[in-house]
Design an enzyme around this catalytic site. Structure first.
Site, PDB file in Angstrom:
ATOM      1  N   ASN A 250      -8.435  -3.244  60.406  1.00 26.25           N
ATOM      2  CA  ASN A 250      -7.205  -3.994  60.700  1.00 26.25           C
ATOM      3  C   ASN A 250      -7.511  -5.460  60.963  1.00 26.25           C
ATOM      4  O   ASN A 250      -8.523  -5.799  61.572  1.00 26.25           O
ATOM      5  CB  ASN A 250      -6.493  -3.393  61.916  1.00 26.25           C
TER       6      ASN A 250
ATOM      7  N   HIS B 125     -12.507  -6.190  57.674  1.00 28.76           N
ATOM      8  CA  HIS B 125     -11.633  -6.884  56.711  1.00 28.76           C
ATOM      9  C   HIS B 125     -11.163  -8.242  57.244  1.00 28.76           C
ATOM     10  O   HIS B 125     -10.164  -8.778  56.775  1.00 28.76           O
ATOM     11  CB  HIS B 125     -10.433  -6.000  56.344  1.00 28.76           C
TER      12      HIS B 125
HETATM   13  P1  OAD Z   1      -3.021   2.862  54.914  1.00 33.32           P
HETATM   14  O1  OAD Z   1      -1.633   2.346  54.989  1.00 33.32           O
HETATM   15  O2  OAD Z   1      -3.621   3.097  53.574  1.00 33.32           O
HETATM   16  O3  OAD Z   1      -3.133   4.230  55.714  1.00 33.32           O
HETATM   17  C1  OAD Z   1      -2.612   4.376  56.996  1.00 33.32           C
HETATM   18  C2  OAD Z   1      -2.849   5.795  57.448  1.00 33.32           C
HETATM   19  O4  OAD Z   1      -2.358   5.895  58.782  1.00 33.32           O
HETATM   20  C3  OAD Z   1      -2.089   6.853  56.624  1.00 33.32           C
HETATM   21  O5  OAD Z   1      -2.970   7.924  56.304  1.00 33.32           O
HETATM   22  C4  OAD Z   1      -0.969   7.325  57.566  1.00 33.32           C
HETATM   23  O6  OAD Z   1      -0.677   8.698  57.418  1.00 33.32           O
HETATM   24  C5  OAD Z   1      -1.606   7.080  58.924  1.00 33.32           C
HETATM   25  N1  OAD Z   1      -0.621   6.838  59.995  1.00 33.32           N
HETATM   26  C6  OAD Z   1       0.602   6.262  59.924  1.00 33.32           C
HETATM   27  N2  OAD Z   1       1.172   6.213  61.140  1.00 33.32           N
HETATM   28  C7  OAD Z   1       0.291   6.776  62.011  1.00 33.32           C
HETATM   29  C8  OAD Z   1       0.295   7.058  63.411  1.00 33.32           C
HETATM   30  N3  OAD Z   1       1.333   6.726  64.187  1.00 33.32           N
HETATM   31  N4  OAD Z   1      -0.775   7.657  63.948  1.00 33.32           N
HETATM   32  C9  OAD Z   1      -1.858   8.002  63.180  1.00 33.32           C
HETATM   33  N5  OAD Z   1      -1.912   7.788  61.853  1.00 33.32           N
HETATM   34  C10 OAD Z   1      -0.862   7.183  61.271  1.00 33.32           C
HETATM   35  O7  OAD Z   1      -3.922   1.859  55.786  1.00 33.32           O
HETATM   36  P2  OAD Z   1      -5.504   1.709  55.841  1.00 33.32           P
HETATM   37  O8  OAD Z   1      -6.172   3.010  55.581  1.00 33.32           O
HETATM   38  O9  OAD Z   1      -5.839   0.984  57.073  1.00 33.32           O
HETATM   39  O10 OAD Z   1      -7.187  -3.826  53.183  1.00 33.32           O
HETATM   40  O11 OAD Z   1      -5.745   0.762  54.602  1.00 33.32           O
HETATM   41  C11 OAD Z   1      -7.047   0.308  54.343  1.00 33.32           C
HETATM   42  C12 OAD Z   1      -7.006  -1.079  53.772  1.00 33.32           C
HETATM   43  O12 OAD Z   1      -6.111  -1.134  52.664  1.00 33.32           O
HETATM   44  C13 OAD Z   1      -6.477  -2.148  54.705  1.00 33.32           C
HETATM   45  O13 OAD Z   1      -7.442  -2.626  55.595  1.00 33.32           O
HETATM   46  C14 OAD Z   1      -6.027  -3.209  53.766  1.00 33.32           C
HETATM   47  C15 OAD Z   1      -5.311  -2.335  52.768  1.00 33.32           C
HETATM   48  O14 OAD Z   1      -5.145  -2.828  51.504  1.00 33.32           O
HETATM   49  C16 OAD Z   1      -7.139  -5.063  52.699  1.00 33.32           C
HETATM   50  O15 OAD Z   1      -6.112  -5.738  52.708  1.00 33.32           O
HETATM   51  C17 OAD Z   1      -8.446  -5.545  52.122  1.00 33.32           C
END
Ligand code: OAD
Length: 236
Positions: A92, A109
């Site tokens: 994040n 990131h």
């Molecule tokens: P994602 O949006 O891909 O995934 C978020 C995850 O959090 C999903 O699996 C949801 O199910 C889960 N989620 C949502 N609400 C939640 C809650 N209240 N409690 C627990 N889990 C929850 O986000 P990231 O995996 O962080 O990179 O994405 C990775 C990277 O992709 C980011 O850092 C960013 C993005 O593109 C860059 O910009 C380089």
């Protein structure tokens, strides 16, 4: 508590969701509203820097309106209680982990609240807006200042420290990440190979859930504090 154990925690957008920060790939996530190629690639920045600045300026301003939630606070509590090696790796770019009190933290990131000069390499904390006309505070050149965030196609930060920690980990916990973005998505395999117990804490099964030895599904604000209290109490 077995304090000598080494922990690595990876967080993603889901850990900040209950604070009101958008995730990326959920149904109403950021990448359903904005084309990531336009705002999160070097090519997008070269094509329309003002648009990219406006996107990150708005997100940076948004930090003032959000607060750490129970999951961020629990992770800071765990770090304070844990006497063994500990590293919190976040994907994040918000500042909620540090505002909750986390210190052994790396932003792989990058950070919204930081600038990078593409001319001289200067990095500084940055709270206000930036734009194409913003001079670099170090070299004074104009047109090179950008948010210090990692875009697709760029190298994530702190990788050496992260891989060293993964290779020494006894416990690897992934929280609130879809497992869609590499290299973070394969940290579980790296830690697992090194002998760590691997746990996913996520709202729903992630793409890589099959790589984890254990998975607990639910909102981070409930699941993480419970997991942390168990760990501190020596129950796992
Ligand atoms: P994602 O949006 O891909 O995934 C978020 C995850 O959090 C999903 O699996 C949801 O199910 C889960 N989620 C949502 N609400 C939640 C809650 N209240 N409690 C627990 N889990 C929850 O986000 P990231 O995996 O962080 O990179 O994405 C990775 C990277 O992709 C980011 O850092 C960013 C993005 O593109 C860059 O910009 C380089």
């Amino acid at each position: 508590m077995a304090t000598e154990r080494s922990i690595v925690i990876l967080t993603g957008a889901g850990v900040s969701a209950e604070s009101g920060v958008d995730t990326f790939r959920d149904r109403n996530g950021l990448w359903s509203k904005v084309d990531f190629r336009a705002v999160a690639t070097p090519e997008g920045f070269a094509a329309d820097p003002q648009r990219v600045h406006a996107f990150y300026n708005a997100r940076r301003r948004g930090l003032a309106g959000v607060e750490p939630n129970a999951a961020h606070l629990a992770l800071a509590r765990l770090e304070a209680a844990w006497q063994g090696p500990f590293l919190l790796v976040t994907q994040n770019i918000d500042d909620l982990h540090e505002r909750a009190g986390s210190e052994r933290l790396v932003h792989m990131h990058g950070r919204l609240a930081a600038m990078l000069c593409a001319n001289c390499g200067e990095r500084r904390d940055w709270r206000g807006d930036m734009g194409v006309e913003t001079p670099c505070p170090a070299c004074r050149s104009v047109g090179f200042v950008r948010p210090d965030v990692v875009w697709f196609g760029e190298m994530p930060h702190h990788m050496e420290r992260i891989y060293a920690a993964l290779n020494a980990a006894d416990l690897f916990v992934s929280i609130g990440t879809s497992g869609a973005v590499y290299p973070a998505a394969q940290f579980v395999q790296e830690a697992g190979r090194a002998g760590a117990h691997t746990v996913e804490l996520n709202l729903e099964p992630s793409e890589g859930v099959g790589d984890f030895a254990e998975a607990i599904h639910g909102p981070a604000g409930s699941v993480v504090p419970r997991f942390v209290e168990d760990l501190i109490a020596g129950g796992r």
